[in-house]
Design a protein around this motif. Structure first.
Motif, PDB file in Angstrom:
ATOM      1  N   LEU A   1       0.818  -1.221   0.000  1.00 15.22           N
ATOM      2  CA  LEU A   1       0.000   0.000   0.000  1.00 15.22           C
ATOM      3  C   LEU A   1       0.847   1.264   0.000  1.00 15.22           C
ATOM      4  N   PRO A   2       1.871   1.396   0.865  1.00 19.27           N
ATOM      5  CA  PRO A   2       2.697   2.608   0.791  1.00 19.27           C
ATOM      6  C   PRO A   2       3.289   2.852  -0.587  1.00 19.27           C
ATOM      7  N   LEU A   3       3.804   1.800  -1.223  1.00 19.15           N
ATOM      8  CA  LEU A   3       4.400   1.985  -2.549  1.00 19.15           C
ATOM      9  C   LEU A   3       3.332   2.346  -3.578  1.00 19.15           C
ATOM     10  N   THR A   4       2.168   1.730  -3.493  1.00 16.83           N
ATOM     11  CA  THR A   4       1.076   2.048  -4.421  1.00 16.83           C
ATOM     12  C   THR A   4       0.624   3.484  -4.261  1.00 16.83           C
ATOM     13  N   ILE A   5       0.477   3.928  -3.032  1.00 20.45           N
ATOM     14  CA  ILE A   5       0.077   5.322  -2.773  1.00 20.45           C
ATOM     15  C   ILE A   5       1.105   6.281  -3.349  1.00 20.45           C
ATOM     16  N   TYR A   6       2.377   6.000  -3.092  1.00 22.30           N
ATOM     17  CA  TYR A   6       3.423   6.915  -3.561  1.00 22.30           C
ATOM     18  C   TYR A   6       3.460   6.960  -5.080  1.00 22.30           C
ATOM     19  N   LEU A   7       3.475   5.809  -5.736  1.00 26.24           N
ATOM     20  CA  LEU A   7       3.599   5.773  -7.191  1.00 26.24           C
ATOM     21  C   LEU A   7       2.363   6.316  -7.890  1.00 26.24           C
ATOM     22  N   SER A   8       1.182   6.041  -7.354  1.00 25.29           N
ATOM     23  CA  SER A   8      -0.042   6.541  -8.001  1.00 25.29           C
ATOM     24  C   SER A   8      -0.154   8.052  -7.871  1.00 25.29           C
ATOM     25  N   ASN A   9       0.221   8.603  -6.723  1.00 26.57           N
ATOM     26  CA  ASN A   9       0.193  10.062  -6.567  1.00 26.57           C
ATOM     27  C   ASN A   9       1.252  10.723  -7.439  1.00 26.57           C
ATOM     28  N   PHE A  10       2.405  10.076  -7.554  1.00 25.49           N
ATOM     29  CA  PHE A  10       3.436  10.601  -8.448  1.00 25.49           C
ATOM     30  C   PHE A  10       2.944  10.574  -9.891  1.00 25.49           C
ATOM     31  N   ALA A  11       2.301   9.484 -10.290  1.00 24.15           N
ATOM     32  CA  ALA A  11       1.804   9.369 -11.660  1.00 24.15           C
ATOM     33  C   ALA A  11       0.776  10.450 -11.960  1.00 24.15           C
ATOM     34  N   PHE A  12      -0.113  10.725 -11.007  1.00 25.27           N
ATOM     35  CA  PHE A  12      -1.105  11.790 -11.195  1.00 25.27           C
ATOM     36  C   PHE A  12      -0.419  13.123 -11.463  1.00 25.27           C
ATOM     37  N   ALA A  13       0.573  13.455 -10.633  1.00 22.75           N
ATOM     38  CA  ALA A  13       1.291  14.721 -10.796  1.00 22.75           C
ATOM     39  C   ALA A  13       2.093  14.735 -12.091  1.00 22.75           C
ATOM     40  N   ALA A  14       2.724  13.597 -12.421  1.00 15.91           N
ATOM     41  CA  ALA A  14       3.573  13.532 -13.610  1.00 15.91           C
ATOM     42  C   ALA A  14       2.748  13.702 -14.884  1.00 15.91           C
ATOM     43  N   ILE A  15       1.622  13.020 -14.966  1.00 19.09           N
ATOM     44  CA  ILE A  15       0.778  13.121 -16.165  1.00 19.09           C
ATOM     45  C   ILE A  15       0.268  14.545 -16.337  1.00 19.09           C
ATOM     46  N   THR A  16      -0.127  15.178 -15.239  1.00 16.78           N
ATOM     47  CA  THR A  16      -0.604  16.560 -15.305  1.00 16.78           C
ATOM     48  C   THR A  16       0.507  17.501 -15.748  1.00 16.78           C
ATOM     49  N   SER A  17       1.717  17.297 -15.231  1.00 17.92           N
ATOM     50  CA  SER A  17       2.839  18.156 -15.611  1.00 17.92           C
ATOM     51  C   SER A  17       3.214  17.973 -17.079  1.00 17.92           C
ATOM     52  N   ILE A  18       3.305  16.729 -17.512  1.00 12.61           N
ATOM     53  CA  ILE A  18       3.667  16.460 -18.904  1.00 12.61           C
ATOM     54  C   ILE A  18       2.636  17.050 -19.846  1.00 12.61           C
ATOM     55  N   ALA A  19       1.360  16.953 -19.485  1.00 12.21           N
ATOM     56  CA  ALA A  19       0.300  17.541 -20.314  1.00 12.21           C
ATOM     57  C   ALA A  19       0.452  19.051 -20.426  1.00 12.21           C
ATOM     58  N   ALA A  20       1.039  19.663 -19.391  1.00 13.90           N
ATOM     59  CA  ALA A  20       1.268  21.109 -19.411  1.00 13.90           C
ATOM     60  C   ALA A  20       2.610  21.467 -20.035  1.00 13.90           C
ATOM     61  N   GLY A  21       3.335  20.466 -20.555  1.00 12.40           N
ATOM     62  CA  GLY A  21       4.629  20.718 -21.188  1.00 12.40           C
ATOM     63  C   GLY A  21       5.770  20.859 -20.218  1.00 12.40           C
ATOM     64  N   ILE A  22       5.580  20.417 -18.981  1.00 12.07           N
ATOM     65  CA  ILE A  22       6.604  20.531 -17.944  1.00 12.07           C
ATOM     66  C   ILE A  22       7.225  19.147 -17.744  1.00 12.07           C
ATOM     67  N   VAL A  23       8.462  18.974 -18.185  1.00 13.56           N
ATOM     68  CA  VAL A  23       9.060  17.643 -18.220  1.00 13.56           C
ATOM     69  C   VAL A  23      10.216  17.484 -17.232  1.00 13.56           C
ATOM     70  N   ILE A  24      11.077  18.491 -17.102  1.00 14.34           N
ATOM     71  CA  ILE A  24      12.271  18.362 -16.262  1.00 14.34           C
ATOM     72  C   ILE A  24      11.926  18.011 -14.813  1.00 14.34           C
ATOM     73  N   PRO A  25      10.932  18.648 -14.191  1.00 21.75           N
ATOM     74  CA  PRO A  25      10.592  18.239 -12.824  1.00 21.75           C
ATOM     75  C   PRO A  25      10.168  16.777 -12.729  1.00 21.75           C
ATOM     76  N   VAL A  26       9.511  16.272 -13.772  1.00 22.55           N
ATOM     77  CA  VAL A  26       9.114  14.867 -13.765  1.00 22.55           C
ATOM     78  C   VAL A  26      10.357  13.974 -13.754  1.00 22.55           C
ATOM     79  N   PHE A  27      11.343  14.330 -14.567  1.00 22.60           N
ATOM     80  CA  PHE A  27      12.589  13.556 -14.605  1.00 22.60           C
ATOM     81  C   PHE A  27      13.269  13.583 -13.236  1.00 22.60           C
ATOM     82  N   LEU A  28      13.343  14.768 -12.616  1.00 17.60           N
ATOM     83  CA  LEU A  28      13.957  14.872 -11.294  1.00 17.60           C
ATOM     84  C   LEU A  28      13.187  14.036 -10.273  1.00 17.60           C
ATOM     85  N   GLY A  29      11.863  14.069 -10.367  1.00 16.57           N
ATOM     86  CA  GLY A  29      11.060  13.270  -9.454  1.00 16.57           C
ATOM     87  C   GLY A  29      11.277  11.780  -9.632  1.00 16.57           C
ATOM     88  N   LEU A  30      11.453  11.353 -10.878  1.00 15.90           N
ATOM     89  CA  LEU A  30      11.745   9.935 -11.130  1.00 15.90           C
ATOM     90  C   LEU A  30      13.064   9.524 -10.506  1.00 15.90           C
TER      91      LEU A  30
END
Length: 309
Positions: free
Chosen positions: A245-274
């Protein structure tokens, strides 16, 4: 005499926990659909039947509240059944009150995050400044980040001069902050923003001070939890299966933020977060104690069984 627990009760808790976890993830998927598909296409909104428009409006006004509440409940049940009542409360209460204090200070003075304000969409604002859901998000993301750090480090050999508890706090705070690398640009610059910066910073609209504030706030409430947990062995003994559950919560919340950022053309923060968040989180899970298939240990059983009254 060893502790015994009601297996039926534990199974019920697991079922309820999974219900809230699934609801939490479903709410994020629904939010992504609204933010990325419905909002940019107003004609699509107008073409919806009346009940569809009502559902969309409800989702836009309360979707953020719902997904945070569902996540906080899922993590609370998990913490209670896995660690026990006292460890859950001695993490949640400091996390909520310390993060709320930081947020109130930040929205009032600009310290420690920078000058920003919350918009509508995340629920009732405490003192007219901070939505009540924000401290809950600090709690549930902070908890899973810290527990991943504790469980992963328990199996690693560290230099004697490097206290394991200090490293766990630092890693937990880093995982929490890495999530914000990705979330903050997306949520402050989306078509429907949830907060805004009075003085946009150099890092995709965020001031670098924001990250110091996140690291500091996370480290403070994790340190308080570490003080209360200093005699407890259970958090260090959580197994890979119990970290699902902790890993699922972390990865799913990260995915939500990452998809939203990429859709807005913001990529570098996603790479740093990965690099700084996702990779360490998965590594910590991998290094955690493997589940002993020959014993009764499983994701369904608490690491510290609750005695029957």
């Amino acid at each position: 005499m060893g502790c015994r627990f009601d297996e039926g009760f534990m199974n019920q808790l697991v079922a309820i926990e999974r219900f809230f976890l699934i609801g939490h993830i479903a709410a994020m998927v629904f939010g992504l659909f609204g933010l990325l598909i419905i909002v940019p296409n107003p004609d699509l909104i107008m073409s919806l039947p009346p009940y569809g428009q009502t559902l969309f409006q409800a989702g836009m006004t309360s979707g953020g509240v719902v997904y945070i509440l569902l996540g906080a409940v899922a993590v609370s049940i998990y913490a209670y059944r896995t660690l026990g009542l006292q460890p859950w409360l001695t993490f949640m209460l400091p996390a909520v009150f310390i993060s709320l204090s930081s947020e109130l200070l930040g929205t009032s003075t600009g310290f420690p995050f920078g000058h920003y304000s919350y918009l509508n969409g995340l629920g009732y604002k405490i003192a007219g400044l901070v939505p009540y859901t924000i401290p809950l998000s600090w709690f549930y993301l902070g908890f899973v980040a810290y527990l991943l750090a504790l469980a992963g480090l328990a199996q690693l050999q560290l230099p004697k001069w490097l206290p394991r508890s200090v490293v766990a706090i630092a890693l937990g705070a880093l995982l929490l902050t890495s999530w914000d690398f990705v979330l903050d640009p997306a949520m402050s610059q989306a078509l429907v923003p949830f907060w805004y910066w009075h003085q946009p910073g150099a890092f995709f609209g965020m001031p670098y001070q924001n990250f110091a504030g996140w690291m500091g706030t996370g480290a403070v409430f994790m340190s308080v939890a570490a003080f209360f947990w200093r005699k407890a062995q259970t958090p260090w003994q959580v197994t890979q299966a119990q970290l699902a559950l902790p890993l699922t919560i972390y990865l799913s919340n990260f995915a939500f933020a990452a998809i939203t950022s990429i859709a807005a053309g913001i990529v570098i923060p996603v790479f740093l977060g990965l690099v700084l968040g996702v990779a360490p989180a998965i590594a910590l899970w991998w290094f955690a104690k493997p589940t002993n298939v020959d014993s009764e240990s499983s994701e369904f059983l608490p690491a510290n069984p609750m005695p029957i009254k």
